[in-house]
Design a protein around this motif. Structure first.
Motif, PDB file in Angstrom:
ATOM      1  N   ARG A  86      17.235 -24.699  18.524  1.00  0.00           N
ATOM      2  CA  ARG A  86      16.803 -25.697  17.554  1.00  0.00           C
ATOM      3  C   ARG A  86      16.999 -27.108  18.105  1.00  0.00           C
ATOM      4  O   ARG A  86      16.109 -27.964  17.976  1.00  0.00           O
ATOM      5  CB  ARG A  86      17.587 -25.523  16.246  1.00  0.00           C
ATOM      6  N   GLN A  87      18.154 -27.350  18.726  1.00  0.00           N
ATOM      7  CA  GLN A  87      18.393 -28.666  19.315  1.00  0.00           C
ATOM      8  C   GLN A  87      17.413 -28.939  20.453  1.00  0.00           C
ATOM      9  O   GLN A  87      16.980 -30.084  20.649  1.00  0.00           O
ATOM     10  CB  GLN A  87      19.827 -28.749  19.827  1.00  0.00           C
ATOM     11  N   ALA A  88      17.056 -27.900  21.194  1.00  0.00           N
ATOM     12  CA  ALA A  88      16.103 -28.077  22.295  1.00  0.00           C
ATOM     13  C   ALA A  88      14.734 -28.496  21.763  1.00  0.00           C
ATOM     14  O   ALA A  88      14.082 -29.399  22.312  1.00  0.00           O
ATOM     15  CB  ALA A  88      15.989 -26.793  23.101  1.00  0.00           C
ATOM     16  N   LEU A  89      14.282 -27.854  20.681  1.00  0.00           N
ATOM     17  CA  LEU A  89      12.988 -28.214  20.102  1.00  0.00           C
ATOM     18  C   LEU A  89      13.020 -29.625  19.507  1.00  0.00           C
ATOM     19  O   LEU A  89      12.048 -30.382  19.629  1.00  0.00           O
ATOM     20  CB  LEU A  89      12.595 -27.186  19.047  1.00  0.00           C
ATOM     21  N   ASP A  90      14.145 -29.980  18.891  1.00  0.00           N
ATOM     22  CA  ASP A  90      14.283 -31.340  18.371  1.00  0.00           C
ATOM     23  C   ASP A  90      14.226 -32.355  19.518  1.00  0.00           C
ATOM     24  O   ASP A  90      13.618 -33.430  19.389  1.00  0.00           O
ATOM     25  CB  ASP A  90      15.598 -31.494  17.607  1.00  0.00           C
ATOM     26  N   PHE A  91      14.849 -32.019  20.626  1.00  0.00           N
ATOM     27  CA  PHE A  91      14.851 -32.899  21.799  1.00  0.00           C
ATOM     28  C   PHE A  91      13.419 -33.089  22.308  1.00  0.00           C
ATOM     29  O   PHE A  91      13.012 -34.200  22.651  1.00  0.00           O
ATOM     30  CB  PHE A  91      15.728 -32.290  22.898  1.00  0.00           C
ATOM     31  N   VAL A  92      12.649 -32.004  22.358  1.00  0.00           N
ATOM     32  CA  VAL A  92      11.265 -32.084  22.838  1.00  0.00           C
ATOM     33  C   VAL A  92      10.435 -32.953  21.911  1.00  0.00           C
ATOM     34  O   VAL A  92       9.672 -33.831  22.353  1.00  0.00           O
ATOM     35  CB  VAL A  92      10.664 -30.670  22.958  1.00  0.00           C
ATOM     36  N   ARG A  93      10.564 -32.742  20.591  1.00  0.00           N
ATOM     37  CA  ARG A  93       9.767 -33.534  19.638  1.00  0.00           C
ATOM     38  C   ARG A  93      10.127 -35.015  19.722  1.00  0.00           C
ATOM     39  O   ARG A  93       9.256 -35.895  19.524  1.00  0.00           O
ATOM     40  CB  ARG A  93       9.996 -33.007  18.225  1.00  0.00           C
ATOM     41  N   ALA A  94      11.407 -35.299  20.019  1.00  0.00           N
ATOM     42  CA  ALA A  94      11.829 -36.690  20.111  1.00  0.00           C
ATOM     43  C   ALA A  94      11.165 -37.404  21.279  1.00  0.00           C
ATOM     44  O   ALA A  94      11.020 -38.631  21.263  1.00  0.00           O
ATOM     45  CB  ALA A  94      13.349 -36.775  20.241  1.00  0.00           C
ATOM     46  N   LEU A  95      10.746 -36.647  22.295  1.00  0.00           N
ATOM     47  CA  LEU A  95      10.101 -37.271  23.450  1.00  0.00           C
ATOM     48  C   LEU A  95       8.779 -37.925  23.057  1.00  0.00           C
ATOM     49  O   LEU A  95       8.388 -38.952  23.616  1.00  0.00           O
ATOM     50  CB  LEU A  95       9.866 -36.229  24.558  1.00  0.00           C
ATOM     51  N   ARG A  96       8.057 -37.323  22.062  1.00  0.00           N
ATOM     52  CA  ARG A  96       6.795 -37.923  21.626  1.00  0.00           C
ATOM     53  C   ARG A  96       7.032 -39.283  20.987  1.00  0.00           C
ATOM     54  O   ARG A  96       6.258 -40.226  21.182  1.00  0.00           O
ATOM     55  CB  ARG A  96       6.082 -36.986  20.638  1.00  0.00           C
ATOM     56  N   LYS A  97       8.104 -39.396  20.240  1.00  0.00           N
ATOM     57  CA  LYS A  97       8.402 -40.669  19.583  1.00  0.00           C
ATOM     58  C   LYS A  97       8.822 -41.731  20.600  1.00  0.00           C
ATOM     59  O   LYS A  97       8.528 -42.908  20.442  1.00  0.00           O
ATOM     60  CB  LYS A  97       9.509 -40.474  18.555  1.00  0.00           C
ATOM     61  N   LYS A  98       9.524 -41.298  21.669  1.00  0.00           N
ATOM     62  CA  LYS A  98      10.011 -42.261  22.649  1.00  0.00           C
ATOM     63  C   LYS A  98       8.898 -42.760  23.564  1.00  0.00           C
ATOM     64  O   LYS A  98       8.867 -43.941  23.930  1.00  0.00           O
ATOM     65  CB  LYS A  98      11.115 -41.619  23.508  1.00  0.00           C
ATOM     66  N   ALA A  99       7.989 -41.868  23.986  1.00  0.00           N
ATOM     67  CA  ALA A  99       6.964 -42.270  24.951  1.00  0.00           C
ATOM     68  C   ALA A  99       5.666 -41.509  24.703  1.00  0.00           C
ATOM     69  O   ALA A  99       5.226 -40.710  25.523  1.00  0.00           O
ATOM     70  CB  ALA A  99       7.461 -42.020  26.372  1.00  0.00           C
ATOM     71  N   PRO A 100       5.035 -41.746  23.553  1.00  0.00           N
ATOM     72  CA  PRO A 100       3.809 -40.993  23.237  1.00  0.00           C
ATOM     73  C   PRO A 100       2.677 -41.251  24.222  1.00  0.00           C
ATOM     74  O   PRO A 100       1.941 -40.330  24.585  1.00  0.00           O
ATOM     75  CB  PRO A 100       3.455 -41.492  21.828  1.00  0.00           C
ATOM     76  N   ASP A 101       2.545 -42.471  24.686  1.00  0.00           N
ATOM     77  CA  ASP A 101       1.455 -42.792  25.616  1.00  0.00           C
ATOM     78  C   ASP A 101       1.619 -42.044  26.934  1.00  0.00           C
ATOM     79  O   ASP A 101       0.649 -41.546  27.509  1.00  0.00           O
ATOM     80  CB  ASP A 101       1.405 -44.302  25.886  1.00  0.00           C
TER      81      ASP A 101
END
Length: 519
Positions: free
Chosen positions: A499-514
């Motif tokens: 679960r933490q791994a998936l949360d970490f992955v989703r957070a990457l979109r917010k940090k650097a979506p472009d």
């Protein structure tokens, strides 16, 4: 010593399995037929009879009959000289029987051609032969039994050695395996014939070297090979290192350092519980039989130690009054691989040696960077993979070589201590403190490697499909990059569950979506 006054070997006995096979062999080989060479020698030394060597007239037909009777595999080793092998199975009490044509007019002539006196023994075999072995039953024209008693390896003639130049290397291998001394006159002959050591087929040379280097205590024989100039006759590329960096390493230069590294590796493999007490059980569990005396993997480690600085001479430069060896690791890996390939060593051994030499500076570089972070440990073990343990063992020997053996043995407990907060004030001189710190860092990396609760390279919690779904991305290189980021976060303890791994992955979109989309 006069052969007539040499001490006689003690009586002994063949194993029941060997005795049974010899009686069966006598039935199918006819007479005269003999047990010869190493099997007979080992019986007098009390060593296991794993292989039997027989000599007979009409060896091919005899070997074929015996193979059928024993339901053994029949292998032609050398049709020209009449050498054949019967394979009985790797798990059988006796694994194989070699049968050779008697060379010369009779068995006495045959024994006169053999390499060393302790191998020039013959026992007539018969269907009713007893298991007990007494010296009076053995044909011994060259006083080999007396040399067995003296634990001495002896050859009486250079012509015998010239007949098969592989015997030059074989002398060191047999002496190492039996812990025998090489007779001084024989040693002088070996040195005089050193230029012939490159004549045998490379595969045969590699086999002898592997057996020699896999023996515990093999470093002693490597040194003797150097003293007789045979080491650098085999490994010609090492000769240049003898005169390199004398100002730094003393007499013998880089080669002197190299021989010290081989010594220290021998010490480590002999006593892993003393050198790496927290990791010894893990090493044995993971490496299993590869750590056992005689296993080829031990020889691979020794080869890595022997060749790890082979390119220092070509890389030596003075920078600001200091001798530096820029690029000797990568150049050395290429050179070592070429040396071992020319000698027809197996590819897995060559790959391990090349990986160790390529990366042998990394633990030292990690030490220079201060405290080893979880990320640094992760990247180290990720990059080295299966070769990490081989690298750490050789690197331990490399750094340990800078301490005299007595001082090293005294400091072994400290060398296994945690470097963080260690008090070095009692360690003299300053260079010894530096060396001790390097050894502690290697021990620390070993402990991390076997940390059951927090592996330096953790198992994956998510895969590529999980990443593509979470980020709505198509297949591509960015998926692998994200998986690597997740794994680094796991190694650092920031991600501990799926679960933490998936949360970490989703957070990457917010940090650097472009960046995600552009990839």
């Amino acid at each position: 010593m006069n052969p007539a006054r040499r001490p006689a070997a003690r009586a002994c006995a063949l194993s029941p399995e060997a005795g049974s096979l010899l009686r069966a062999a006598a039935k199918h080989l006819g007479r005269p037929a003999y047990l010869v060479g190493g099997a007979l020698r080992d019986a007098f030394l009390g060593r296991p009879n794993l292989d039997l060597d027989l000599a007979a007239h009409g060896a091919r037909a005899a070997a074929s009959r015996l193979a059928a009777a024993l339901r053994a595999s029949f292998v032609v080793l050398d049709e020209e000289t009449g050498n054949y092998r019967l394979m009985l199975g790797a798990k059988a009490p006796v694994r194989q029987i070699d049968i050779s044509e008697i060379q010369g007019a009779d068995i006495t002539a045959d024994l006169g051609r053999r390499d060393f006196t302790i191998n020039a023994l013959a026992l007539p075999i018969a269907e009713d032969m007893p298991l007990a072995l007494t010296p009076d039953r053995v044909l011994d024209p060259r006083s080999g039994l007396a040399d067995l008693k003296l634990r001495l390896l002896r050859c009486e003639s250079e012509e015998i050695l010239k007949a098969d130049p592989l015997r030059i290397l074989r002398a060191f291998r047999i002496a190492a395996q039996l812990d025998f001394a090489i007779e001084p006159r024989t040693q002088r002959m070996l040195e005089r014939l050193r230029s012939r050591v490159r004549l045998p087929a490379p595969e045969r040379t590699a086999a002898e070297l592997t057996q020699l280097l896999a023996v515990p205590g093999g470093s002693r024989w490597v040194r003797l090979m150097d003293e007789t100039s045979i080491l650098t006759s085999v490994f010609e590329d090492l000769e240049a290192s003898r005169k390199c960096a004398i100002v730094y390493y003393g007499d013998g230069g880089v080669l002197s350092h190299t021989l010290n590294v081989v010594d220290r590796l021998d010490l480590l493999l002999a006593a892993p519980d003393r050198a790496l007490p927290d990791s010894a059980a893990g090493l044995r569990a993971e490496l299993g039989g590869r750590l056992a005396p005689g296993h080829p993997w031990r020889a691979t480690l020794m080869l890595a130690a022997l060749l790890h600085d082979v390119s220092k001479p070509e890389s030596a430069r003075r920078v600001g009054g200091r001798l530096r060896f820029f690029g000797h690791d990568t150049a050395g890996a290429r050179r070592a691989a070429a040396i071992l390939k020319a000698l027809r060593f197996p590819n897995d051994a060559i790959n391990t040696v090349a990986a160790v030499i390529t990366h042998h500076l990394r633990p030292g570089n990690l030490t220079a960077g201060g405290q080893i972070t979880d990320k640094a440990a992760y990247r180290f073990f990720r990059d080295l993979g299966e070769e990490a343990l081989a690298l750490l063992l050789v690197c331990w020997a490399d750094h340990a070589s800078y301490l005299p053996q007595k001082q090293l043995e005294r400091l072994l407990p400290a060398a296994a201590a945690d470097p963080d907060g260690f008090d070095y004030s009692d360690i003299r001189p300053a260079e010894a403190r530096k060396t001790l710190h390097h050894l502690q860092v290697i021990a620390q990396l070993m402990r991390r490697r076997f940390d059951a609760e927090r592996k330096p390279v953790p198992d994956r919690l998510v895969d590529g499909k999980d990443v593509m779904k979470a980020l709505a991305l198509p297949p591509g290189p960015r998926i692998g990059q994200v998986l690597e980021q997740v794994r680094e976060a796991q190694a650092e303890g920031r991600v501990r569950s799926r679960r933490q791994a998936l949360d970490f992955v989703r957070a990457l979109r917010k940090k650097a979506p472009d960046k995600l989309q552009s990839s």
